[in-house]
Design a protein around this motif. Structure first.
Motif, PDB file in Angstrom:
ATOM      1  N   THR A   4       0.824  -1.217   0.000  1.00  0.00           N
ATOM      2  CA  THR A   4       0.000   0.000   0.000  1.00  0.00           C
ATOM      3  C   THR A   4       0.855   1.263   0.000  1.00  0.00           C
ATOM      4  O   THR A   4       0.397   2.317  -0.455  1.00  0.00           O
ATOM      5  CB  THR A   4      -0.920   0.017   1.234  1.00  0.00           C
ATOM      6  OG1 THR A   4      -0.130  -0.143   2.422  1.00  0.00           O
ATOM      7  CG2 THR A   4      -1.939  -1.112   1.163  1.00  0.00           C
ATOM      8  N   HIS A  62       1.158   2.849  -3.406  1.00  0.00           N
ATOM      9  CA  HIS A  62      -0.052   3.274  -4.100  1.00  0.00           C
ATOM     10  C   HIS A  62      -0.043   4.791  -4.263  1.00  0.00           C
ATOM     11  O   HIS A  62      -0.772   5.526  -3.602  1.00  0.00           O
ATOM     12  CB  HIS A  62      -1.304   2.805  -3.348  1.00  0.00           C
ATOM     13  CG  HIS A  62      -1.478   1.322  -3.378  1.00  0.00           C
ATOM     14  ND1 HIS A  62      -2.511   0.670  -2.721  1.00  0.00           N
ATOM     15  CD2 HIS A  62      -0.760   0.346  -3.994  1.00  0.00           C
ATOM     16  CE1 HIS A  62      -2.406  -0.634  -2.933  1.00  0.00           C
ATOM     17  NE2 HIS A  62      -1.353  -0.853  -3.693  1.00  0.00           N
ATOM     18  N   GLU A  63       0.820   5.243  -5.150  1.00  0.00           N
ATOM     19  CA  GLU A  63       0.932   6.665  -5.477  1.00  0.00           C
ATOM     20  C   GLU A  63       1.206   6.806  -6.965  1.00  0.00           C
ATOM     21  O   GLU A  63       1.547   5.816  -7.635  1.00  0.00           O
ATOM     22  CB  GLU A  63       2.039   7.317  -4.650  1.00  0.00           C
ATOM     23  CG  GLU A  63       3.391   6.646  -4.739  1.00  0.00           C
ATOM     24  CD  GLU A  63       4.398   7.291  -3.801  1.00  0.00           C
ATOM     25  OE1 GLU A  63       5.327   7.929  -4.330  1.00  0.00           O
ATOM     26  OE2 GLU A  63       4.250   7.174  -2.574  1.00  0.00           O
ATOM     27  N   PRO A  64       1.046   8.022  -7.531  1.00  0.00           N
ATOM     28  CA  PRO A  64       1.061   8.189  -8.988  1.00  0.00           C
ATOM     29  C   PRO A  64       2.259   7.572  -9.699  1.00  0.00           C
ATOM     30  O   PRO A  64       2.088   6.895 -10.725  1.00  0.00           O
ATOM     31  CB  PRO A  64       1.032   9.709  -9.158  1.00  0.00           C
ATOM     32  CG  PRO A  64       0.292  10.193  -7.962  1.00  0.00           C
ATOM     33  CD  PRO A  64       0.678   9.283  -6.848  1.00  0.00           C
ATOM     34  N   TYR A 102       1.776   3.898  -9.929  1.00  0.00           N
ATOM     35  CA  TYR A 102       0.657   3.542 -10.801  1.00  0.00           C
ATOM     36  C   TYR A 102       1.101   3.602 -12.268  1.00  0.00           C
ATOM     37  O   TYR A 102       0.788   2.707 -13.068  1.00  0.00           O
ATOM     38  CB  TYR A 102      -0.524   4.482 -10.584  1.00  0.00           C
ATOM     39  CG  TYR A 102      -1.255   4.276  -9.274  1.00  0.00           C
ATOM     40  CD1 TYR A 102      -1.460   2.998  -8.763  1.00  0.00           C
ATOM     41  CD2 TYR A 102      -1.761   5.353  -8.556  1.00  0.00           C
ATOM     42  CE1 TYR A 102      -2.135   2.806  -7.572  1.00  0.00           C
ATOM     43  CE2 TYR A 102      -2.437   5.166  -7.352  1.00  0.00           C
ATOM     44  CZ  TYR A 102      -2.620   3.888  -6.862  1.00  0.00           C
ATOM     45  OH  TYR A 102      -3.283   3.689  -5.674  1.00  0.00           O
ATOM     46  N   ASP A 118       4.837  13.593 -13.983  1.00  0.00           N
ATOM     47  CA  ASP A 118       4.735  13.293 -12.553  1.00  0.00           C
ATOM     48  C   ASP A 118       5.971  13.790 -11.814  1.00  0.00           C
ATOM     49  O   ASP A 118       5.865  14.397 -10.736  1.00  0.00           O
ATOM     50  CB  ASP A 118       4.575  11.785 -12.354  1.00  0.00           C
ATOM     51  CG  ASP A 118       4.718  11.385 -10.893  1.00  0.00           C
ATOM     52  OD1 ASP A 118       3.827  11.742 -10.098  1.00  0.00           O
ATOM     53  OD2 ASP A 118       5.719  10.725 -10.552  1.00  0.00           O
ATOM     54  N   ALA A 133       6.120  16.734  -8.978  1.00  0.00           N
ATOM     55  CA  ALA A 133       6.662  16.362  -7.668  1.00  0.00           C
ATOM     56  C   ALA A 133       7.833  17.244  -7.263  1.00  0.00           C
ATOM     57  O   ALA A 133       8.011  17.549  -6.071  1.00  0.00           O
ATOM     58  CB  ALA A 133       7.093  14.897  -7.685  1.00  0.00           C
ATOM     59  N   HIS A 176       1.327  18.361  -5.484  1.00  0.00           N
ATOM     60  CA  HIS A 176       1.457  17.083  -6.201  1.00  0.00           C
ATOM     61  C   HIS A 176       0.271  16.166  -5.932  1.00  0.00           C
ATOM     62  O   HIS A 176      -0.343  15.616  -6.863  1.00  0.00           O
ATOM     63  CB  HIS A 176       2.765  16.395  -5.805  1.00  0.00           C
ATOM     64  CG  HIS A 176       2.987  15.096  -6.515  1.00  0.00           C
ATOM     65  ND1 HIS A 176       2.752  13.862  -5.935  1.00  0.00           N
ATOM     66  CD2 HIS A 176       3.404  14.816  -7.780  1.00  0.00           C
ATOM     67  CE1 HIS A 176       3.026  12.906  -6.801  1.00  0.00           C
ATOM     68  NE2 HIS A 176       3.430  13.444  -7.931  1.00  0.00           N
ATOM     69  N   SER A 177      -0.091  15.988  -4.668  1.00  0.00           N
ATOM     70  CA  SER A 177      -1.176  15.065  -4.329  1.00  0.00           C
ATOM     71  C   SER A 177      -2.541  15.584  -4.779  1.00  0.00           C
ATOM     72  O   SER A 177      -3.442  14.796  -5.071  1.00  0.00           O
ATOM     73  CB  SER A 177      -1.190  14.802  -2.820  1.00  0.00           C
ATOM     74  OG  SER A 177      -1.352  16.009  -2.102  1.00  0.00           O
ATOM     75  N   THR A 217      -4.283  13.167  -8.559  1.00  0.00           N
ATOM     76  CA  THR A 217      -5.151  12.290  -7.772  1.00  0.00           C
ATOM     77  C   THR A 217      -5.292  10.947  -8.499  1.00  0.00           C
ATOM     78  O   THR A 217      -4.872  10.802  -9.656  1.00  0.00           O
ATOM     79  CB  THR A 217      -6.532  12.925  -7.603  1.00  0.00           C
ATOM     80  OG1 THR A 217      -7.104  13.123  -8.914  1.00  0.00           O
ATOM     81  CG2 THR A 217      -6.429  14.279  -6.894  1.00  0.00           C
ATOM     82  N   ASN A 218      -5.889   9.978  -7.845  1.00  0.00           N
ATOM     83  CA  ASN A 218      -6.103   8.671  -8.477  1.00  0.00           C
ATOM     84  C   ASN A 218      -6.945   8.786  -9.747  1.00  0.00           C
ATOM     85  O   ASN A 218      -6.678   8.113 -10.744  1.00  0.00           O
ATOM     86  CB  ASN A 218      -6.772   7.712  -7.490  1.00  0.00           C
ATOM     87  CG  ASN A 218      -5.835   7.262  -6.388  1.00  0.00           C
ATOM     88  OD1 ASN A 218      -4.616   7.448  -6.484  1.00  0.00           O
ATOM     89  ND2 ASN A 218      -6.385   6.681  -5.330  1.00  0.00           N
ATOM     90  N   GLN A 271      12.166   2.351  -2.670  1.00  0.00           N
ATOM     91  CA  GLN A 271      10.954   1.709  -2.150  1.00  0.00           C
ATOM     92  C   GLN A 271      10.774   0.304  -2.734  1.00  0.00           C
ATOM     93  O   GLN A 271      10.451  -0.643  -2.009  1.00  0.00           O
ATOM     94  CB  GLN A 271       9.718   2.554  -2.473  1.00  0.00           C
ATOM     95  CG  GLN A 271       9.728   3.940  -1.862  1.00  0.00           C
ATOM     96  CD  GLN A 271      10.198   4.994  -2.845  1.00  0.00           C
ATOM     97  OE1 GLN A 271      11.216   4.815  -3.526  1.00  0.00           O
ATOM     98  NE2 GLN A 271       9.442   6.076  -2.939  1.00  0.00           N
TER      99      GLN A 271
END
Length: 315
Positions: free
Chosen positions: A56, A59-61, A64, A124, A128, A135-136, A140-141, A301
């Motif tokens: 989890t 789970h960021e841009p 993805y 992206d 960032a 950025h967030s 978004t998703n 990561q």
């Protein structure tokens, strides 16, 4: 079996893929690195997808987009390698006419999709680094899903005319394609008709997709570098640049072989055919193989997640 079929026909029921002309005796040896690269590409990209899905924290841009890139790489390599290996291992040179057009569509459409995803990943990184506080809220998703959908539709829509244009020409000279897969221009050159429409449209699509994407990626990195070099500390500059390293490596592994293959196919008459076909085949294999390795090694990561997965399996 590989001799030209001189019988007149409008659309052959099958094409004959020669493989690598001039290196037929080496097909079995050439298949070894090709098969190895395919296995690495399959395992690496599926591992990337598994890690991003299960962790989890990823789970960021950026991740993805990376998962979309992994799916695209799986489609690109699987569209070509099984048939190539059939040629190399079993001398299975025949491919159904419509299967050839389908393969052509998938290769060129998803090459365009991959280029678009590299642009999305560059944007992206731009947001960032140049506008981190937003950025967030910007990516978004739903925004990521919309960008992915646009990239996919662009590739599919622009390449859809290719198989229809190729399918309408008469092929009255030969059905032997001097290639390892149904590359657009390699097939079109067999037609006994004026193929200038195909050539011009193909060139326009390449300029539209690659030209637009490379320009936007370059502009993004110009702004990123300006922002990075305005940072006060050397450590901050180094850390920020390192977040872009993986993406830059992936860009180079995709565009340099693609550009070289395109230029040699269209403009160079001095490079031997087998060299061009080897490079064109490698271009569809090397990026799918290297992308998960690059991100696995250079992205902290993902590297931590891979090590964690390995330790859990060992224990």
């Amino acid at each position: 079996m590989l001799g030209p079929n001189s019988t007149a026909f409008t659309n052959p029921s099958t094409f004959i893929l020669m493989g690598i002309p001039g290196l037929e005796d080496l097909h079995i040896w050439i298949s070894i690195p090709f098969c190895s690269m395919y296995v690495i590409a399959l395992m690496g990209n599926m591992l990337i997808l598994f890690i991003i899905k299960t962790e989890t924290a990823l789970h960021e841009p950026m991740f993805y987009f990376l998962s979309m890139l992994a799916i695209t790489d799986l489609i690109l390599s699987t569209s070509t390698l099984p048939k190539m290996l059939g040629i190399f291992w079993f001398n299975y040179h025949e491919i159904d006419f419509h299967a050839c057009l389908t393969q052509m569509f998938f290769i060129h459409a998803f090459s365009g999709v991959e280029s678009g995803l590299l642009l999305a990943m560059a944007l992206d990184r731009y947001v960032a680094i140049c506008n981190p506080l937003r950025h967030s809220s910007i990516l978004t998703n739903s925004a990521v899903a919309q960008v992915g959908t646009v990239v996919l539709l662009r590739g599919l829509v622009l390449v859809t005319p290719h198989p229809f244009l190729v399918g309408r020409w008469p092929y009255c000279r030969t059905n032997v394609v001097p290639h390892t897969y149904c590359e657009h221009m390699a097939v079109v050159k067999l037609a006994c008709a004026d193929i200038s429409v195909n050539s011009l449209y193909s060139l326009a699509v390449i300029i539209l997709i690659v030209g637009t994407d490379v320009t936007c990626i370059s502009l993004s990195y110009v702004q990123i570098l300006r922002t990075v070099f305005s940072l006060p500390s050397k450590d901050a500059r180094s850390k920020t640049l390192s977040t872009c390293g993986s993406h830059v490596c992936v860009i180079l592994t995709f565009y340099i072989p693609a550009l070289f293959s395109f230029l040699t196919h269209r403009f160079s008459k001095h490079i031997p055919r087998h060299i061009h076909i080897l490079l064109a085949s490698m271009y569809l294999l090397v990026p799918p193989m290297l992308n998960p390795i690059i991100y696995g090694v250079r992205t902290k990561q993902i590297r931590k997640c891979v090590l964690k997965l390995l330790m859990n399996n060992i224990s």
